[in-house]
Every structure is written in C-alpha cells, then in structure tokens.
Design an enzyme around this catalytic site. Sequence first.
Site, PDB file in Angstrom:
ATOM      1  N   ALA A  77      36.938  33.849  34.687  1.00 44.92           N
ATOM      2  CA  ALA A  77      35.779  33.007  34.998  1.00 44.92           C
ATOM      3  C   ALA A  77      34.574  33.877  35.338  1.00 44.92           C
ATOM      4  O   ALA A  77      34.721  35.010  35.801  1.00 44.92           O
ATOM      5  CB  ALA A  77      36.112  32.107  36.168  1.00 44.92           C
ATOM      6  N   GLY A 100      41.043  33.553  34.582  1.00 41.31           N
ATOM      7  CA  GLY A 100      40.969  32.370  33.736  1.00 41.31           C
ATOM      8  C   GLY A 100      41.298  32.670  32.281  1.00 41.31           C
ATOM      9  O   GLY A 100      41.777  31.791  31.555  1.00 41.31           O
ATOM     10  N   GLU A 109      44.887  32.549  32.077  1.00 41.72           N
ATOM     11  CA  GLU A 109      45.302  31.156  32.293  1.00 41.72           C
ATOM     12  C   GLU A 109      45.149  30.332  31.008  1.00 41.72           C
ATOM     13  O   GLU A 109      46.002  29.516  30.676  1.00 41.72           O
ATOM     14  CB  GLU A 109      44.493  30.557  33.448  1.00 41.72           C
ATOM     15  CG  GLU A 109      44.902  31.199  34.775  1.00 41.72           C
ATOM     16  CD  GLU A 109      44.044  30.746  35.934  1.00 41.72           C
ATOM     17  OE1 GLU A 109      42.845  31.088  35.926  1.00 41.72           O
ATOM     18  OE2 GLU A 109      44.543  30.059  36.824  1.00 41.72           O
ATOM     19  N   GLU A 133      42.540  37.288  40.635  1.00 45.18           N
ATOM     20  CA  GLU A 133      41.621  36.460  41.435  1.00 45.18           C
ATOM     21  C   GLU A 133      41.630  36.838  42.908  1.00 45.18           C
ATOM     22  O   GLU A 133      40.617  36.716  43.603  1.00 45.18           O
ATOM     23  CB  GLU A 133      41.999  34.976  41.308  1.00 45.18           C
ATOM     24  CG  GLU A 133      41.536  34.307  40.022  1.00 45.18           C
ATOM     25  CD  GLU A 133      42.533  34.469  38.880  1.00 45.18           C
ATOM     26  OE1 GLU A 133      43.425  35.341  38.981  1.00 45.18           O
ATOM     27  OE2 GLU A 133      42.419  33.736  37.889  1.00 45.18           O
TER      28      GLU A 133
HETATM   29  C1  3HC Z   1      39.570  30.023  37.516  1.00 46.56           C
HETATM   30  C2  3HC Z   1      39.946  31.458  37.462  1.00 46.56           C
HETATM   31  O1  3HC Z   1      41.262  31.571  37.946  1.00 46.56           O
HETATM   32  C3  3HC Z   1      39.025  32.278  38.275  1.00 46.56           C
HETATM   33  C4  3HC Z   1      38.789  33.618  37.638  1.00 46.56           C
HETATM   34  O2  3HC Z   1      39.074  33.863  36.507  1.00 46.56           O
HETATM   35  S1  3HC Z   1      38.019  34.758  38.613  1.00 46.56           S
HETATM   36  C5  3HC Z   1      37.812  36.137  37.562  1.00 46.56           C
HETATM   37  C6  3HC Z   1      39.062  36.919  37.398  1.00 46.56           C
HETATM   38  N1  3HC Z   1      38.793  38.071  36.618  1.00 46.56           N
HETATM   39  C7  3HC Z   1      38.601  39.283  37.180  1.00 46.56           C
HETATM   40  O3  3HC Z   1      38.686  39.449  38.383  1.00 46.56           O
HETATM   41  C8  3HC Z   1      38.301  40.401  36.235  1.00 46.56           C
HETATM   42  C9  3HC Z   1      37.034  41.075  36.651  1.00 46.56           C
HETATM   43  N2  3HC Z   1      36.617  42.092  35.701  1.00 46.56           N
HETATM   44  C10 3HC Z   1      37.260  43.267  35.568  1.00 46.56           C
HETATM   45  O4  3HC Z   1      38.273  43.548  36.170  1.00 46.56           O
HETATM   46  C11 3HC Z   1      36.646  44.268  34.650  1.00 46.56           C
HETATM   47  O5  3HC Z   1      35.282  43.970  34.556  1.00 46.56           O
HETATM   48  C12 3HC Z   1      37.232  44.252  33.202  1.00 46.56           C
HETATM   49  C13 3HC Z   1      38.644  44.815  33.256  1.00 46.56           C
HETATM   50  C14 3HC Z   1      37.227  42.862  32.617  1.00 46.56           C
HETATM   51  C15 3HC Z   1      36.354  45.130  32.297  1.00 46.56           C
HETATM   52  O6  3HC Z   1      36.243  46.397  32.886  1.00 46.56           O
HETATM   53  P1  3HC Z   1      35.191  47.460  32.321  1.00 46.56           P
HETATM   54  O7  3HC Z   1      35.298  47.521  30.844  1.00 46.56           O
HETATM   55  O8  3HC Z   1      35.376  48.718  33.106  1.00 46.56           O
HETATM   56  O9  3HC Z   1      33.761  46.864  32.596  1.00 46.56           O
HETATM   57  P2  3HC Z   1      33.047  46.529  33.980  1.00 46.56           P
HETATM   58  O10 3HC Z   1      31.996  47.549  34.217  1.00 46.56           O
HETATM   59  O11 3HC Z   1      34.002  46.244  35.047  1.00 46.56           O
HETATM   60  O12 3HC Z   1      32.359  45.155  33.574  1.00 46.56           O
HETATM   61  C16 3HC Z   1      31.337  45.096  32.579  1.00 46.56           C
HETATM   62  C17 3HC Z   1      30.304  44.117  33.046  1.00 46.56           C
HETATM   63  O13 3HC Z   1      30.878  42.821  33.029  1.00 46.56           O
HETATM   64  C18 3HC Z   1      30.731  42.189  34.288  1.00 46.56           C
HETATM   65  N3  3HC Z   1      31.923  41.396  34.506  1.00 46.56           N
HETATM   66  C19 3HC Z   1      33.206  41.777  34.387  1.00 46.56           C
HETATM   67  N4  3HC Z   1      34.025  40.733  34.611  1.00 46.56           N
HETATM   68  C20 3HC Z   1      33.229  39.685  34.881  1.00 46.56           C
HETATM   69  C21 3HC Z   1      33.485  38.325  35.180  1.00 46.56           C
HETATM   70  N5  3HC Z   1      34.716  37.819  35.234  1.00 46.56           N
HETATM   71  N6  3HC Z   1      32.424  37.529  35.433  1.00 46.56           N
HETATM   72  C22 3HC Z   1      31.176  38.001  35.357  1.00 46.56           C
HETATM   73  N7  3HC Z   1      30.868  39.278  35.060  1.00 46.56           N
HETATM   74  C23 3HC Z   1      31.897  40.100  34.821  1.00 46.56           C
HETATM   75  C24 3HC Z   1      30.615  43.347  35.281  1.00 46.56           C
HETATM   76  O14 3HC Z   1      29.959  42.950  36.450  1.00 46.56           O
HETATM   77  C25 3HC Z   1      29.817  44.338  34.467  1.00 46.56           C
HETATM   78  O15 3HC Z   1      28.476  43.907  34.510  1.00 46.56           O
HETATM   79  P3  3HC Z   1      27.279  44.997  34.512  1.00 46.56           P
HETATM   80  O16 3HC Z   1      27.389  45.717  33.226  1.00 46.56           O
HETATM   81  O17 3HC Z   1      26.051  44.167  34.667  1.00 46.56           O
HETATM   82  O18 3HC Z   1      27.551  45.884  35.693  1.00 46.56           O
END
Ligand code: 3HC
Length: 805
Positions: free
Chosen positions: A145, A189, A192, A212
């Site tokens: 998400a 997500g 998921e 998450e």
């Molecule tokens: C309903 C659901 O259950 C709720 C959810 O899904 S909550 C979200 C769960 N997902 C996460 O926690 C994953 C978060 N992201 C990551 O771990 C890492 O970004 C990744 C493994 C996807 C990619 O890593 P990597 O290639 O090193 O790139 P990384 O520098 O971290 O991210 C690239 C850009 O994308 C953004 N980004 C990454 N994941 C994002 C997300 N889920 N939402 C918004 N922005 C995100 C980062 O902030 C970064 O932005 P920037 O260039 O402006 O700084």
Amino acid sequence: MGDFMPVKGSDCPERAVAVNLSVGDASSANSTRTATADQPPSVSNPKVGRSSRTCQFGEYFLGGSACRKTLSRKKKVKVNMARPIVTMDVGDDGVAIITMKNPPVNAISGEMISAVFAKFKAAHSRKDVKAIVLTGADGKFCGGADIRGMQVMKSVGTAWESGVVTMNEIIEDGPKPAVAAIETFALGGGLELAMACHARLATPNTRLGLPELQLGIIPGLGGTQRLPRLVGVAKAIDMMLTVQMAPAKDALKSGLVDAVVPPERLIAEARKWALNIASGQIPWHRSLARSDHLGSVEESLKIIKEKRVEYKHLFKNVPHPGACLDVVEHGLIKDPYAATILEERMSVELQVSPTGKALMHVFFSERAVLKVPGVTDTGLKPRQIRSVAIVGGGLMGSGIATAVALQQIPVLIKETDTDALKRALNTVKVNLENRAKKGALTQQKLQSAISLVRGTLDYKDFGNVDLVVEAAFESIPLKQQIFEDLERYCKPDCILATNTSLIDIDLVGAKTRCQERLAGTHFFSPAHIMPLLELVRTEKTSPQVQLDLINFAKVIRKVPLTVNSSIGFAVNRAFFSYGSSANFLAIQLGVDPYRIDRILKNFGMPVGPFRLADMTGQQISLATNKLLRETFPHRTLKMSLSDLMVEKNRLGEKTGKGVYNYKPGTRKEEPAPELSDLLAEARKRAGLGADWREVSISDEEVLEMVLFPVVNEACRVLEEKVVLRSSDLDLASILGMGFPKYRGGIIFWGDSIGAGHIHSQLSKWFNLYKSNGIGDFYKPSPSLERSASSKRKLASIVEVSQSRL
Ligand SMILES: C[C@H](O)CC(=O)SCCNC(=O)CCNC(=O)[C@H](O)C(C)(C)COP(=O)(O)OP(=O)(O)OC[C@H]1O[C@@H](n2cnc3c(N)ncnc32)[C@H](O)[C@@H]1OP(=O)(O)O
C-alpha cells in the site's frame, strides 16, 4: 496442498458485521453484502466507529477525494501524484494479463486498487477470457500500500467501507482463476493481492513478505489470515513479527509460491498455470479456505501463546504486534473471512495511531537521509574505496577495522608500538570471530576477512590506501600532527578522515593543505555493530569526497548521516545533556540514579544515563563533559558524580565498578551498596550542606527533566543547520542513541508533546533551579521559544536549503 473448497462469503452465517461495500468509482462496488463476525479484538485504544470522519476505502490508500484535499492543504508533503495505470491485455489463449504500474514500486493507492478490481470484473464478464494473470510493470510486482497516503490519514471515520471484502469476492471468490506472476518483490498489500490469487509464480530474485509491522500497522488486505493458511501459523507469525522477507526459494519450500521460474519465462508460465487451473488440471486453491498447513485449533492456539512469549520484547509500549496475533487467533477460532474484515479495521486504526505515524515517519527518514542536495543529485559517480588504513587500534580503531574487514575490504592498522599493534589485531580477530559465531559471516569469509587485516608501525605503508580514518585520542595537537603526516605519506586523492566524536573538523585539519579531501567519519561504539555513521563535512570538503564516503558507508552497512562540522556534530551535541541532567537530578534533587535509569528504560531507551556512562566509561563521559563545558560554559552542567567515580577508579564496566557493580567477566549490572555514600560525598563536594533535602518528584517529571533538555539542544542543532533536515536528527537519535524508533525520533517525539509544554516546563525549571548554579541549562533555546509562541512544529526549524549546499 488443500483441495478446492469454494468459499461463498455471504453464505456463512457467522459473518455478523454489516459491511457497506463501495469501492471508489471504477469498481464493482455497487453491491452490498452482509457479513458477520464477533466483536473485534481490541488494540490499545479502539475507536472503531467512533471517530469523527468517514474513512472510505479509497481514502485509506490515498485515492479518495478527502485525502487529496488533506494533501493539498499540506503542501510540504511530497507525494508522487502521477496516476497509477492498470492495463489489461487479453491474449488469443484466453488469458487476461492485468498489469499494475505505479512507479517506483507499483504501490497500491485507492485509485490503483479500484482499477485492479475493475479490470478483474471486466475480465470476468468477457466471454473470451478463461483465466487471469496479475503482474506488475517494470520488473516489479508490488511494494504494498502507498505509505505516503497512510501517513497523511488523520482519523478512521464512522461509517466503514471495506476493501478487503471486494478483494475476497472479486479475486479469490471470482468465477475465473487468477495467477500472480511476481518479479523482484511482493510486499505488504502486494503479497496480499498475490495470496488472494489461486497460485503464485515468482522469479528467483524475488522477496516476499508482510512487513507492515515495521510501519506500526498490521496487514490489512487479508494477510494475517492467508499467510498462516499457506505457510503454517508459526512461520507466518515469525514472518510478520520479525518483518522477514522470504527469498523465492524459501517461499517455494514453505508453500507461499507454487513455482520459481526465470524472469523471461514468468508470464508464459503464469499463463499456462492459469489455463491449467481453468481446465481442472491443477487444483483451484482458495487460500482462505485452506487448512492443510494448519493443525488443530488447540495446536494453533498453543503456537500463538508461545509466540507471545518469544516475541515479548516486541510488545513493549506498542499495540501492533499484539493486535496482529489477536487477529490471527480470531481467524483460527472463528471464521477467517470475518477475520479479514476485523484485520482491515485494525490496520486502519493503527495507521492513525501514534506508533503508526512515528514508524511511517522513520520509514521515510531512512530514505531521505541518503539524499544530500548538491552531492547525490549532481550526476557525480562515487569512487570505490578499495583499501582503508586506520590510525590507532584502540576500541574505536579496531571496531572500525572490523566493520571494514567484514565487507572484505583490506584494512591496515597503524599503532605506535608492537604490543599495542598486537592487541589491536587480536581485537579485530576476536570481533570477527564473534560475528561469525552470530552467523554474520561464513567460516570461509571469516578466514578471508582475517587475512585482509594487517598491521604497521609506519606511515610509509599508507602509500596506496584510498581512505584513512584517524582514530587516535581526542587531542587537538595530536590529531593535527597526524594529519600533517598523512598528507605527506598518502597519495594525492586519498580521503583523510577523522573519527573524532566532538572536535570541529576545521580544527583537526587546521595544519593540513588538502582541505577538500578532509572529512569526519564519526562511528559509534562498538563500531562494527552500531549502524550510524556521521559523515562530517566542512565548507571545503568536496562533493566527490562526500559522495565517496556516502557510498563507502553503504558498502560497510552503515547509515550515512551527513552533518556540517561543529562541536559534537548531531548526536553527541543533542544528547550531551542526557547524562548531566540525570546527574543534577541525582545529586541536587536526591532522585535515586537506579530509579532514573528505570524510568528511561521504561520509556524505551536501551539503557538509562547512568548505565550508559558505565558502559562508555566514566572517564570518557567526563572528558566529553569537559570539552562541552569549555564550548558551552553557560549551559553545560558539571558531572560531579562521574568526577568522583573517576577519582575512585570506578570507571564503569571495564573496572567492574561504576554507578553499578558488575560480576567479574560479565556485563550484568547490579546495584552498588556503596552508591549512597558516594552520592553523599558528591553532594558534600557540590556544597550542599546539612539543610539539603531530597525533592519529591514524579516519574513523568523525571523523564521530562532528562529528555526535554535534549529536545532543547536538538532545536539548536536544527537552528544551526548541523543536520540537513529534522528527520535526519530523528534518525540519528534512533540509530546513535537508541531513542525508541516507535516514538519517531527526538524531534518527532518533541512535536508529539508540543513545543508549548516543553517550553513551559523548561522555563519552570530554569526559574526554580537557577539559584543552584546551573546557569542556562534549562533555559529554552530561542528556536524552541519561537516554536512555542508561534505554535509551529519543531521540525520546521530547519528547512532543507539546496542553495546552501
Ligand atoms: C494494506 C496493506 O497491508 C498495508 C501495506 O501494504 S503497508 C506497505 C507494506 N510495504 C512495505 O512496507 C514495503 C516498503 N518498501 C520497501 O521495503 C522498499 O521500498 C522496497 C523493497 C519495495 C524497494 O526497495 P528499494 O528498491 O531499495 O527502494 P527504496 O529506496 O526503498 O524505495 C524507492 C522509493 O519508493 C518509495 N516507496 C517504497 N515503498 C513504498 C510504499 N509502499 N509506498 C509509498 N512509497 C514507497 C520510497 O519511499 C522511495 O521513494 P523516494 O525515491 O522518493 O525516496
């Protein structure tokens, strides 16, 4: 593998919560469906259905109009507003390929998920479509998400509009089979969505997980229910609570994915797989209905109970790990379908919780810190550092050498005599062996790392190194002499860095000509373990050198925090009052030091100020205090207790005695019976006479008296632009001092309390205790004062100024 068992949501009599289902404008969402469930397990402050504003599913993921309004009011929040695109291509074979595109990670916004659902509906209604493949554009499946959208969400709302119900109905319970074709990552997500599909194929480089909990929330699209049913309860809990991302081959083994295929064959194989499900050659699995990875309910509950004990440490002061286990448990006892609805509610509640806000802030802070205007955005390419020399093999020098060797980079240690050199080399060897015992490197890598560490007594061996880190005593003349020598012996493009923790780099390099390649690399002790590296630059440090050091920090697995040179840099400067305020409370006000430590630990600090001084060494605490008193005489308190400790040779852990006593050979602290005599003596020396009385003070005020001066000094650090942005200081406080991550860092925490309250408390103590000879210690800084009077956030004290860099 479980057998096909259709789950028709509305047929289940247990689904008791009325869920009004309406998803954005583009989806199938005009249908309403009644589901039932028992009361949701509660998180710390459950407010479902009681908050003031409606949260629509679209808003939850930043698609809704209300959320857009919130964003446009908050102009400073940088959000990628490029519209996500979801495409559908139907092939001659009757497979519809639905592709999510929302760079850089195909994050799920409300708009995106509505569009995904709309494409599924379209595929279901087309006669020429037999099966569906869901995938992501640009070689990535989906990073979950959109966290930016969640970050700006303010309240949960009264009427609930669920998205997970739509997902269950349209994807998992849909009339046509769907296969997820996953490349690079399927997280949160994203995973998921994939788990709601009927099979998952991944490429070998893929990582899958539900991270998450790192954001202070729990999965919200059915993850807590589907993951245990695909990989088993114990593994699912481990993955969620420890934020593990499983590589594809492990995911295959555990049953999370059905096949691992090369990227060039991913879509073709997924098409085949989907058609085979449609034709009945492969079973049509619906994850929520599976039970083949679950034992009996009793067995599952026993596992959950054991996991609550195993992960007890993760539950302190935060609601989300407990909420996660509650929902898993709920789905096992009751109905997994109903549990997905509860899970989604709790996930959104947690999204607006203080912990959620703090951890999302940290997520973006970790990424922001890597961006240094004028350095990382100039198109310069970092030069690789292939060999390093360290001057001084003491505790810090040998720790730094270990950190470098761990990454298989040759490292040379210079000492002044053979015995010291032997000790240094041995310390590095032991450090490396200990890391190997903890699984950080294989035996082969251990041997190779040990062979890369060499010693010397002569600068003549420094001729070829790319970087020198000076880690000698904190003496300005000594450091100046070392840098003169380095300039003479090192090659002209060698980067010359000092590991000073306090001294202004300009002063260290005052006698050095090559100012453009001079910098500070301030490691935290133990240097091979602590993740923060302050990269200190002067006005003259070149952007190329800064970039090389940022890159080097990443290579040796450190977080590079760029700071402008000043006394104490960011962390030591902001936190110098941590120990001295505690000292004042103990000596002048009579608060028990062990109680002070306990209060700070309960707050979430890894150790209290007295235990910390014992850990770093009372001598070092005293020396730091002395230097800061010379620099900031009006607001640095004397560490009279440390003074006495040093005089009595109670230097802390290393002498087995300090504020605490330590059993020989252990680091386990015990209260020292002799402490009360030492405190009495310190009071006498401080001139506190027979009429001295201890002050009665609440735990809350003790906490504030220790931490508000830190916030106050942190405001000065921002004001003086020592750091580039306030989130850098937040991250530095977490990584350098162990400030609790779930409180978002020192400034974020200060803002959560409010500048007004901090200002009024500091002013009160300043007036109350100024006669105690503590000068301006509690006096609010001008920037705190301004923030309080203008009701502005402390975080706004420093603005990133590109032009300045
Ligand atoms: C309903 C659901 O259950 C709720 C959810 O899904 S909550 C979200 C769960 N997902 C996460 O926690 C994953 C978060 N992201 C990551 O771990 C890492 O970004 C990744 C493994 C996807 C990619 O890593 P990597 O290639 O090193 O790139 P990384 O520098 O971290 O991210 C690239 C850009 O994308 C953004 N980004 C990454 N994941 C994002 C997300 N889920 N939402 C918004 N922005 C995100 C980062 O902030 C970064 O932005 P920037 O260039 O402006 O700084």
